[in-house]
Write a protein that holds these residues in place. Structure first.
Motif, PDB file in Angstrom:
ATOM      1  N   PHE A   1       4.244  11.727 -13.556  1.00  0.00           N
ATOM      2  CA  PHE A   1       5.341  11.267 -12.742  1.00  0.00           C
ATOM      3  C   PHE A   1       6.180  12.202 -12.531  1.00  0.00           C
ATOM      4  O   PHE A   1       6.362  13.374 -13.060  1.00  0.00           O
ATOM      5  CB  PHE A   1       5.815  10.098 -13.489  1.00  0.00           C
ATOM      6  N   ARG A   2       7.019  11.848 -11.180  1.00  0.00           N
ATOM      7  CA  ARG A   2       8.342  12.696 -11.132  1.00  0.00           C
ATOM      8  C   ARG A   2       9.266  11.270 -10.875  1.00  0.00           C
ATOM      9  O   ARG A   2       9.033  10.278 -10.618  1.00  0.00           O
ATOM     10  CB  ARG A   2       8.281  13.423  -9.934  1.00  0.00           C
ATOM     11  N   ARG A   3      10.559  11.871 -10.962  1.00  0.00           N
ATOM     12  CA  ARG A   3      11.853  10.951 -10.862  1.00  0.00           C
ATOM     13  C   ARG A   3      11.778  10.468  -9.285  1.00  0.00           C
ATOM     14  O   ARG A   3      11.527  11.044  -8.370  1.00  0.00           O
ATOM     15  CB  ARG A   3      12.890  11.403 -11.208  1.00  0.00           C
ATOM     16  N   GLN A   4      12.163   9.017  -9.269  1.00  0.00           N
ATOM     17  CA  GLN A   4      12.506   8.629  -7.964  1.00  0.00           C
ATOM     18  C   GLN A   4      14.138   9.166  -7.745  1.00  0.00           C
ATOM     19  O   GLN A   4      14.888   8.905  -8.617  1.00  0.00           O
ATOM     20  CB  GLN A   4      12.478   7.198  -7.611  1.00  0.00           C
ATOM     21  N   GLU A   5      14.461   9.904  -6.659  1.00  0.00           N
ATOM     22  CA  GLU A   5      15.871  10.410  -6.463  1.00  0.00           C
ATOM     23  C   GLU A   5      16.551   9.832  -5.278  1.00  0.00           C
ATOM     24  O   GLU A   5      17.805  10.323  -5.088  1.00  0.00           O
ATOM     25  CB  GLU A   5      15.755  11.973  -6.588  1.00  0.00           C
ATOM     26  N   HIS A   6      15.848   9.109  -4.562  1.00  0.00           N
ATOM     27  CA  HIS A   6      16.296   8.779  -3.353  1.00  0.00           C
ATOM     28  C   HIS A   6      16.193   7.376  -3.109  1.00  0.00           C
ATOM     29  O   HIS A   6      15.225   6.699  -3.475  1.00  0.00           O
ATOM     30  CB  HIS A   6      15.827   9.568  -2.061  1.00  0.00           C
ATOM     31  N   ASN A   7      17.319   6.566  -2.678  1.00  0.00           N
ATOM     32  CA  ASN A   7      16.998   5.160  -2.172  1.00  0.00           C
ATOM     33  C   ASN A   7      15.812   4.880  -0.908  1.00  0.00           C
ATOM     34  O   ASN A   7      14.950   4.019  -1.223  1.00  0.00           O
ATOM     35  CB  ASN A   7      18.230   4.550  -1.563  1.00  0.00           C
ATOM     36  N   TYR A   8      15.681   5.842  -0.072  1.00  0.00           N
ATOM     37  CA  TYR A   8      14.512   5.785   0.927  1.00  0.00           C
ATOM     38  C   TYR A   8      13.880   7.124   0.904  1.00  0.00           C
ATOM     39  O   TYR A   8      14.278   8.382   0.702  1.00  0.00           O
ATOM     40  CB  TYR A   8      15.265   5.839   2.445  1.00  0.00           C
ATOM     41  N   PHE A   9      12.527   6.905   0.966  1.00  0.00           N
ATOM     42  CA  PHE A   9      11.707   8.188   0.460  1.00  0.00           C
ATOM     43  C   PHE A   9      10.189   7.638   1.032  1.00  0.00           C
ATOM     44  O   PHE A   9       9.885   6.497   1.174  1.00  0.00           O
ATOM     45  CB  PHE A   9      11.789   8.349  -1.041  1.00  0.00           C
ATOM     46  N   ASN A  10       9.387   8.497   1.017  1.00  0.00           N
ATOM     47  CA  ASN A  10       7.852   8.220   1.315  1.00  0.00           C
ATOM     48  C   ASN A  10       7.154   9.253  -0.115  1.00  0.00           C
ATOM     49  O   ASN A  10       7.425  10.174  -0.209  1.00  0.00           O
ATOM     50  CB  ASN A  10       7.475   8.795   2.562  1.00  0.00           C
ATOM     51  N   PHE A  11       6.388   8.306  -0.848  1.00  0.00           N
ATOM     52  CA  PHE A  11       5.602   8.680  -1.835  1.00  0.00           C
ATOM     53  C   PHE A  11       4.129   8.716  -1.560  1.00  0.00           C
ATOM     54  O   PHE A  11       3.846   7.424  -1.349  1.00  0.00           O
ATOM     55  CB  PHE A  11       5.971   8.545  -3.295  1.00  0.00           C
ATOM     56  N   SER A  12       3.249   9.723  -1.450  1.00  0.00           N
ATOM     57  CA  SER A  12       1.962   9.411  -1.331  1.00  0.00           C
ATOM     58  C   SER A  12       0.999  10.213  -2.006  1.00  0.00           C
ATOM     59  O   SER A  12       1.566  11.547  -2.300  1.00  0.00           O
ATOM     60  CB  SER A  12       1.665   9.618   0.469  1.00  0.00           C
ATOM     61  N   VAL A  13      -0.038   9.779  -2.297  1.00  0.00           N
ATOM     62  CA  VAL A  13      -1.225  10.680  -3.139  1.00  0.00           C
ATOM     63  C   VAL A  13      -2.483  10.397  -2.530  1.00  0.00           C
ATOM     64  O   VAL A  13      -2.720   9.257  -2.413  1.00  0.00           O
ATOM     65  CB  VAL A  13      -1.108  10.549  -4.769  1.00  0.00           C
ATOM     66  N   ASP A  14      -3.431  11.217  -2.595  1.00  0.00           N
ATOM     67  CA  ASP A  14      -4.800  10.881  -2.272  1.00  0.00           C
ATOM     68  C   ASP A  14      -5.680  10.837  -3.428  1.00  0.00           C
ATOM     69  O   ASP A  14      -5.516  11.677  -4.445  1.00  0.00           O
ATOM     70  CB  ASP A  14      -5.371  12.278  -1.499  1.00  0.00           C
ATOM     71  N   LEU A  15      -6.289   9.647  -3.410  1.00  0.00           N
ATOM     72  CA  LEU A  15      -7.176   9.166  -4.466  1.00  0.00           C
ATOM     73  C   LEU A  15      -8.696   9.752  -4.007  1.00  0.00           C
ATOM     74  O   LEU A  15      -9.131   9.122  -3.106  1.00  0.00           O
ATOM     75  CB  LEU A  15      -7.178   7.763  -4.900  1.00  0.00           C
ATOM     76  N   HIS A  16      -9.315  10.590  -5.029  1.00  0.00           N
ATOM     77  CA  HIS A  16     -10.748  11.040  -4.592  1.00  0.00           C
ATOM     78  C   HIS A  16     -11.600  10.041  -5.211  1.00  0.00           C
ATOM     79  O   HIS A  16     -11.522  10.113  -6.691  1.00  0.00           O
ATOM     80  CB  HIS A  16     -10.776  12.338  -5.244  1.00  0.00           C
ATOM     81  N   LEU A  17     -12.400   9.322  -4.627  1.00  0.00           N
ATOM     82  CA  LEU A  17     -13.301   8.462  -5.547  1.00  0.00           C
ATOM     83  C   LEU A  17     -14.567   8.933  -5.967  1.00  0.00           C
ATOM     84  O   LEU A  17     -15.145   9.898  -5.249  1.00  0.00           O
ATOM     85  CB  LEU A  17     -13.727   7.238  -4.575  1.00  0.00           C
ATOM     86  N   PRO A  18     -14.983   8.670  -7.072  1.00  0.00           N
ATOM     87  CA  PRO A  18     -16.180   9.246  -7.713  1.00  0.00           C
ATOM     88  C   PRO A  18     -17.548   8.920  -7.022  1.00  0.00           C
ATOM     89  O   PRO A  18     -17.617   7.804  -6.023  1.00  0.00           O
ATOM     90  CB  PRO A  18     -16.473   8.477  -9.136  1.00  0.00           C
ATOM     91  N   THR A  19     -18.269   9.671  -7.276  1.00  0.00           N
ATOM     92  CA  THR A  19     -19.824   9.491  -6.448  1.00  0.00           C
ATOM     93  C   THR A  19     -20.608   8.578  -7.329  1.00  0.00           C
ATOM     94  O   THR A  19     -20.610   8.107  -8.345  1.00  0.00           O
ATOM     95  CB  THR A  19     -20.604  10.918  -6.734  1.00  0.00           C
ATOM     96  N   GLU A  20     -21.513   7.560  -6.385  1.00  0.00           N
ATOM     97  CA  GLU A  20     -22.271   6.707  -6.970  1.00  0.00           C
ATOM     98  C   GLU A  20     -23.119   7.265  -7.832  1.00  0.00           C
ATOM     99  O   GLU A  20     -23.843   8.129  -7.884  1.00  0.00           O
ATOM    100  CB  GLU A  20     -23.199   6.152  -5.740  1.00  0.00           C
TER     101      GLU A  20
END
Length: 600
Positions: free
Chosen positions: A425-444
């Motif tokens: 994790f990282r700390r939330q440091e602002h009342n307003y922010f955008n936090f986004s991450v890409d999830l790479h899905l596994p192969t069948e």
């Protein structure tokens, strides 16, 4: 598989931005200001602060501060500043499990860990003493760490366990003019012992001051000035009645008489409608120009939001000037959002330190040869270094997390002495922010698609309080059942829309953006879509991230788990972004983050 959601209530919005105007969902009458001498100086979870100012030596004209870390690792963060405004993470007093092995294996409880550090500087050495709370042990123990270079993690010593009197917390360390060292700690009254800093041995306890009658006597700090010993303590508990009060005595002897300040409390916003509440647990320091400052913890939002459990960033660090004439009592005003006073010249970020300036953006692409940023944190120390790997040969520009058996809540079988949580994790440091991450899905057909396997994004307070948005693999009949969380949403359309994205090797981008102080929204989009357009998945109340006001604050991060399954898998994440947008420093007053750009 299905996407875990909660009730969907709000229409789609783009990435949050602020340019002299309030973000979407903010109060319509909000004004903006470009003043940067504002509170909090350490935004986000930075509770129980303690500071020193080093006027001479290799770290001259530098303020050094610390705060509580509880169950987080690395522990006991150290921050530094030249101008008391721009702060940088300098180090952690514990960044290696070998310094204090219990920090990884002790206690299943949440309200535990390293409490209420005191940081002091004496003859070229920094001393940090903290209370270690392990619920498997009957009493708290005090632990002492030292360094001559607070800008180097490796320079901090192993922890020295100090003889600890009875059931007490919040240790202070005071170097007297006669060469003796006094350790004060919580109690009614505050108690003290002589301390041998080389062995950790202590004398018998004696009583200091009884306080003003508010109770919950904690966080003591002793100072020597103008022939007096001053004792600053926290009273009234860490909620709305919190304060810091002061007394003084001519001696520190067992029969000393303590006189309360006629200006008590020195620090408190109790009984006011101030946007800054719970102000207390303070410390005092004098800068190189001779000016005195107080440092304290505080919670933003005002009493109404506090009573509604709306304080997702928890207890933050604030600063305010103090007037302390010779031989007289110090006095100070209430803590507010805008700071006035004789600040040093603004010289920008300190040149040393392991981390970007506090409050800056994250734009992490996990490039080969890089490491996990030092300001990121784990909940409990990881059990193996290879549980978190950056940019493996067959998965460049990703963070690999080896899934833990337990999920973020854990279960009755969870045993902190033999297993951990796979999350960062990282700390939330602002009342307003955008936090986004890409999830790479596994192969069948590959690992990561067994029943119960899950990877996702979390807004985390502790194991009992967190909001997770994840992708979990379930049997087909379970995923289609009316009992699933997804089908309980107000509308099934987003669930089925997202389901079409969930293909082999797909990339799903999850984003959290606040609507206001009380509600955050989660969005999803297909990877490599940098338009800012996204599908709303969930809205949740930030009351999920608030407790009784005495713990930590909100974290943002990623996790991977088998939800109790005996299998294992590697989850991959990419393109981590934390984009600051604005701070709220008073009712309806927002401070835009200078130079905000879209983190795409």
């Amino acid at each position: 598989m299905y996407i875990k959601t909660v009730k969907i209530e709000l229409p789609v919005v783009p990435l949050l931005h602020l340019s002299n105007a309030a973000p979407t969902g903010a109060a319509s009458d909000a004004t903006t200001t470009r003043s940067y001498n504002n509170n909090p100086i350490l935004p986000g979870w930075h509770s129980d602060p303690s500071c020193v100012f080093v006027a001479k030596g290799p770290h001259n004209n530098t303020a050094i501060c610390t705060s509580s870390s509880f169950m987080a690792f690395p522990a006991n963060p150290i921050y530094a500043s030249w101008d008391l405004t721009t702060w940088k993470l300098a180090s952690h007093s514990i960044d290696r499990v070998a310094q204090f092995p219990e920090i990884r294996t002790a206690t299943n409880q949440q309200f535990a860990g390293m409490f209420a550090n005191t940081l002091r500087y004496h003859k070229g050495t920094f001393y940090l003493i903290s209370a270690w709370i392990n619920t498997a042990v009957e009493l708290p123990r005090f632990v002492l760490f030292t360094t001559t270079n607070p800008f180097d993690d490796a320079a901090w010593s192993d922890g020295l366990v100090v003889e600890t009197p009875t059931r007490t917390i919040d240790p202070d360390i005071f170097f007297d003019e006669d060469g003796s060292v006094v350790m004060a700690s919580s109690g009614n009254p505050i108690i003290a012992r002589r301390l041998d800093i080389t062995t950790g041995k202590t004398s018998e306890s004696w009583a200091l001051w009884n306080g003003t009658g508010s109770g919950n006597m904690e966080g003591p700090h002793i100072y020597r000035k103008d022939g007096w010993y001053y004792l600053l303590v926290a009273e009234g508990g860490t909620q709305l009645g919190h304060s810091a009060t002061l007394s003084r005595s001519r001696t520190l002897s067992t029969n000393a008489t303590w006189e309360a300040s006629p200006s008590n409390p020195l620090v408190s916003n109790s009984g006011t409608d101030s946007y800054f509440q719970t102000v207390g647990h303070a410390d005092l320091f004098q800068d190189g120009a001779g000016n005195w400052w107080r440092i304290a913890l505080s919670t933003r939002g005002g009493p109404e939001l506090y009573n509604d459990l709306i304080f997702p960033m928890g207890r933050e660090t604030v600063r305010y000037p103090v007037s302390w004439p010779t031989k007289e009592w110090p006095v100070a005003e209430q803590v507010r959002g805008t700071i006035s006073g004789p600040l040093p010249a603004s010289v920008g970020a300190i040149s040393e330190g392991v981390c970007p300036v506090v409050g800056e953006a994250d734009a992490v692409d996990f490039a080969p040869g890089t490491s996990i940023p030092p300001h990121w944190t784990y909940w409990r120390a990881p059990f193996a270094a290879d549980n978190f790997t950056i940019s493996e040969d067959d998965h460049p520009n990703t963070l690999r997390i080896k899934a833990s058996r337990a999920n973020l809540t854990a279960d009755v079988a969870f045993n902190a002495s033999i297993e951990g949580l796979s999350a960062v994790f990282r700390r939330q440091e602002h009342n307003y922010f955008n936090f986004s991450v890409d999830l790479h899905l596994p192969t069948e057909g590959g690992a990561g698609r067994a029943e119960g396997d899950e990877l996702g994004v979390s807004n985390f307070l502790n194991q009992e309080q967190h909001a997770d948005i994840g992708i979990v693999y379930l049997p087909p009949q379970a995923a289609n059942s009316s009992n699933t969380t997804a089908t309980r949403a107000t509308s099934l359309q987003p669930y089925f829309h997202a389901h079409t994205w969930l293909k082999d090797d797909a990339i799903i981008r999850l984003r959290i953006s606040p609507r206001n102080e009380s509600h955050y929204e989660v969005f999803a989009s297909q990877g490599n879509d940098d338009t800012g357009e996204a599908m709303p998945l969930a809205v949740y109340t930030t009351a999920l991230l608030s407790g009784d006001g005495a713990g930590n604050g909100g974290l943002l991060g990623v996790y991977a788990t088998t939800n109790g399954g005996n299998q294992t898998f590697d989850a991959y994440f990419g393109r981590w972004r934390y984009e600051p947008v604005a701070q709220i420093i008073d009712y309806g007053v927002l401070v835009p983050v200078d130079g905000t750009t879209s983190a795409q």
